[in-house]
Write a protein that holds these residues in place. Structure first.
Motif, mmCIF file in Angstrom:
data_model
loop_
_atom_site.group_PDB
_atom_site.id
_atom_site.type_symbol
_atom_site.label_atom_id
_atom_site.label_comp_id
_atom_site.label_asym_id
_atom_site.label_seq_id
_atom_site.Cartn_x
_atom_site.Cartn_y
_atom_site.Cartn_z
ATOM 1 N N LYS A 129 0.784 -1.191 -0.008
ATOM 2 C CA LYS A 129 0.100 -0.093 0.084
ATOM 3 C C LYS A 129 0.998 1.244 -0.167
ATOM 4 O O LYS A 129 0.551 2.313 -0.563
ATOM 5 C CB LYS A 129 -0.875 -0.133 1.320
ATOM 6 N N SER A 130 2.099 1.233 0.582
ATOM 7 C CA SER A 130 3.013 2.243 0.665
ATOM 8 C C SER A 130 3.576 2.485 -0.599
ATOM 9 O O SER A 130 4.097 3.425 -0.718
ATOM 10 C CB SER A 130 3.896 2.165 1.949
ATOM 11 N N GLY A 131 3.622 1.515 -1.734
ATOM 12 C CA GLY A 131 4.231 1.676 -2.911
ATOM 13 C C GLY A 131 5.473 1.057 -3.117
ATOM 14 O O GLY A 131 6.092 1.013 -4.230
ATOM 15 N N LYS A 132 5.993 0.281 -1.987
ATOM 16 C CA LYS A 132 7.060 -0.577 -2.128
ATOM 17 C C LYS A 132 7.004 -1.909 -3.080
ATOM 18 O O LYS A 132 5.761 -2.430 -3.122
ATOM 19 C CB LYS A 132 7.565 -1.185 -0.933
ATOM 20 N N THR A 133 7.747 -2.070 -4.011
ATOM 21 C CA THR A 133 7.549 -3.219 -4.920
ATOM 22 C C THR A 133 8.246 -4.381 -4.649
ATOM 23 O O THR A 133 9.702 -4.115 -4.718
ATOM 24 C CB THR A 133 7.503 -2.853 -6.566
ATOM 25 N N MET A 134 8.036 -5.419 -4.731
ATOM 26 C CA MET A 134 8.895 -6.708 -4.617
ATOM 27 C C MET A 134 8.512 -7.753 -5.671
ATOM 28 O O MET A 134 7.105 -7.952 -6.069
ATOM 29 C CB MET A 134 8.716 -7.397 -3.203
ATOM 30 N N THR A 135 9.292 -8.806 -6.119
ATOM 31 C CA THR A 135 9.139 -9.538 -7.093
ATOM 32 C C THR A 135 9.403 -11.063 -6.257
ATOM 33 O O THR A 135 10.271 -11.177 -5.447
ATOM 34 C CB THR A 135 10.241 -9.898 -8.209
ATOM 35 N N MET A 136 8.236 -11.827 -6.152
ATOM 36 C CA MET A 136 8.441 -13.127 -5.318
ATOM 37 C C MET A 136 9.474 -14.094 -6.145
ATOM 38 O O MET A 136 9.378 -14.208 -7.282
ATOM 39 C CB MET A 136 6.993 -13.661 -5.393
ATOM 40 N N LYS A 137 9.916 -15.014 -5.469
ATOM 41 C CA LYS A 137 10.837 -16.118 -5.835
ATOM 42 C C LYS A 137 10.299 -17.401 -5.561
ATOM 43 O O LYS A 137 9.318 -17.364 -4.685
ATOM 44 C CB LYS A 137 12.348 -15.682 -5.187
ATOM 45 N N GLU A 138 10.976 -18.293 -6.050
ATOM 46 C CA GLU A 138 10.370 -19.563 -5.720
ATOM 47 C C GLU A 138 10.297 -19.931 -4.222
ATOM 48 O O GLU A 138 11.486 -19.902 -3.558
ATOM 49 C CB GLU A 138 11.258 -20.521 -6.468
ATOM 50 N N GLY A 139 9.199 -20.519 -3.769
ATOM 51 C CA GLY A 139 9.174 -20.648 -2.547
ATOM 52 C C GLY A 139 8.619 -19.616 -1.417
ATOM 53 O O GLY A 139 8.349 -19.729 -0.416
ATOM 54 N N ASP A 140 8.476 -18.353 -2.269
ATOM 55 C CA ASP A 140 8.027 -17.092 -1.347
ATOM 56 C C ASP A 140 6.397 -17.568 -1.166
ATOM 57 O O ASP A 140 5.648 -17.935 -1.942
ATOM 58 C CB ASP A 140 8.146 -16.017 -1.894
ATOM 59 N N VAL A 141 6.029 -17.044 0.132
ATOM 60 C CA VAL A 141 4.484 -17.072 0.455
ATOM 61 C C VAL A 141 3.943 -15.920 0.861
ATOM 62 O O VAL A 141 4.668 -15.218 1.690
ATOM 63 C CB VAL A 141 4.226 -18.057 1.550
ATOM 64 N N VAL A 142 2.594 -15.412 0.610
ATOM 65 C CA VAL A 142 2.182 -14.265 1.042
ATOM 66 C C VAL A 142 1.028 -14.936 1.624
ATOM 67 O O VAL A 142 0.120 -15.378 0.859
ATOM 68 C CB VAL A 142 2.018 -13.074 -0.307
ATOM 69 N N TYR A 143 0.820 -14.511 2.842
ATOM 70 C CA TYR A 143 -0.809 -14.825 3.531
ATOM 71 C C TYR A 143 -1.536 -13.663 2.973
ATOM 72 O O TYR A 143 -1.413 -12.640 2.860
ATOM 73 C CB TYR A 143 -0.457 -14.971 5.020
ATOM 74 N N MET A 144 -2.922 -14.128 3.392
ATOM 75 C CA MET A 144 -4.106 -13.321 2.956
ATOM 76 C C MET A 144 -4.037 -11.863 3.798
ATOM 77 O O MET A 144 -4.635 -10.978 3.493
ATOM 78 C CB MET A 144 -5.461 -13.960 3.054
ATOM 79 N N ASN A 145 -3.448 -11.920 4.933
ATOM 80 C CA ASN A 145 -3.274 -10.494 5.408
ATOM 81 C C ASN A 145 -2.182 -9.719 5.195
ATOM 82 O O ASN A 145 -1.811 -8.586 5.682
ATOM 83 C CB ASN A 145 -3.048 -10.792 7.134
ATOM 84 N N GLY A 146 -1.242 -10.037 4.103
ATOM 85 C CA GLY A 146 -0.211 -9.558 3.489
ATOM 86 C C GLY A 146 1.156 -9.908 3.957
ATOM 87 O O GLY A 146 2.238 -9.436 3.446
ATOM 88 N N LYS A 147 1.344 -10.602 5.196
ATOM 89 C CA LYS A 147 2.565 -10.807 5.638
ATOM 90 C C LYS A 147 3.153 -12.003 4.900
ATOM 91 O O LYS A 147 2.493 -12.839 4.233
ATOM 92 C CB LYS A 147 2.288 -11.780 6.935
ATOM 93 N N MET A 148 4.765 -11.784 4.659
ATOM 94 C CA MET A 148 5.240 -12.805 3.896
ATOM 95 C C MET A 148 5.979 -14.069 4.548
ATOM 96 O O MET A 148 6.454 -13.680 5.738
ATOM 97 C CB MET A 148 6.280 -12.105 2.916
ATOM 98 N N GLY A 149 6.449 -14.959 3.870
ATOM 99 C CA GLY A 149 7.037 -16.031 4.498
ATOM 100 C C GLY A 149 7.839 -16.977 3.695
ATOM 101 O O GLY A 149 7.764 -16.499 2.249
ATOM 102 N N LYS A 150 8.418 -17.981 4.049
ATOM 103 C CA LYS A 150 8.949 -19.023 3.021
ATOM 104 C C LYS A 150 8.147 -20.254 3.079
ATOM 105 O O LYS A 150 7.826 -20.735 4.299
ATOM 106 C CB LYS A 150 10.562 -19.110 3.604
ATOM 107 N N MET A 151 7.914 -20.902 1.983
ATOM 108 C CA MET A 151 7.362 -22.327 2.203
ATOM 109 C C MET A 151 8.166 -23.280 2.545
ATOM 110 O O MET A 151 9.349 -23.084 2.226
ATOM 111 C CB MET A 151 6.693 -22.609 0.786
ATOM 112 N N LYS A 152 7.984 -24.227 3.509
ATOM 113 C CA LYS A 152 8.536 -25.320 4.102
ATOM 114 C C LYS A 152 8.610 -26.499 3.088
ATOM 115 O O LYS A 152 7.506 -26.881 2.804
ATOM 116 C CB LYS A 152 8.144 -25.573 5.309
ATOM 117 N N MET A 153 9.616 -26.910 2.600
ATOM 118 C CA MET A 153 9.731 -27.912 1.729
ATOM 119 C C MET A 153 9.703 -29.312 2.472
ATOM 120 O O MET A 153 10.285 -29.430 3.410
ATOM 121 C CB MET A 153 11.131 -27.788 0.917
#
Length: 105
Positions: free
Chosen positions: A81-105
């Motif tokens: 919402k603040s305008g910061k842009t990121m590109t997701m990489k393999e294994g990246d996860v975004v939860y529906m509340n907007g928090k990011m994490g890594k997928m556990k393999m």
């Protein structure tokens, strides 16, 4: 007699250590299962954006705006919402509340 006492002490200490390790491992498995299986999220998997909703995985076919205002696009780009842009990489996860994490393999 001393050898028997030393053997008994060593056995008692080692069994305590093994039982504690087992409890921690069991707890970690439960937490990992809750995080990966229960929460709805968007992830980058095999170079494609996927959505997990109610335990079912499907392809992401349209851009989404999450509850905190973050926009996630089908090409893997996220804009906060603040305008910061990121590109997701393999294994990246975004939860529906907007928090990011890594997928556990």
């Amino acid at each position: 007699m001393k050898k028997l006492l030393i053997l008994f002490t060593a056995l008692a200490l080692s069994s305590t250590a093994f039982s504690q390790e087992h409890k921690d491992m069991k707890k970690g498995m439960k937490m990992g299962q809750k995080m990966n299986m229960k929460k709805d999220h968007i992830m980058m998997m095999n170079g494609k954006m996927q959505i997990m909703k109610n335990g079912k995985t499907m392809s992401m076919d349209k851009d989404m705006i999450l509850s905190n205002g973050t926009m996630v696009m089908t090409n893997g780009i996220m804009k906060t919402k603040s305008g910061k842009t990121m590109t997701m990489k393999e294994g990246d996860v975004v939860y529906m509340n907007g928090k990011m994490g890594k997928m556990k393999m």
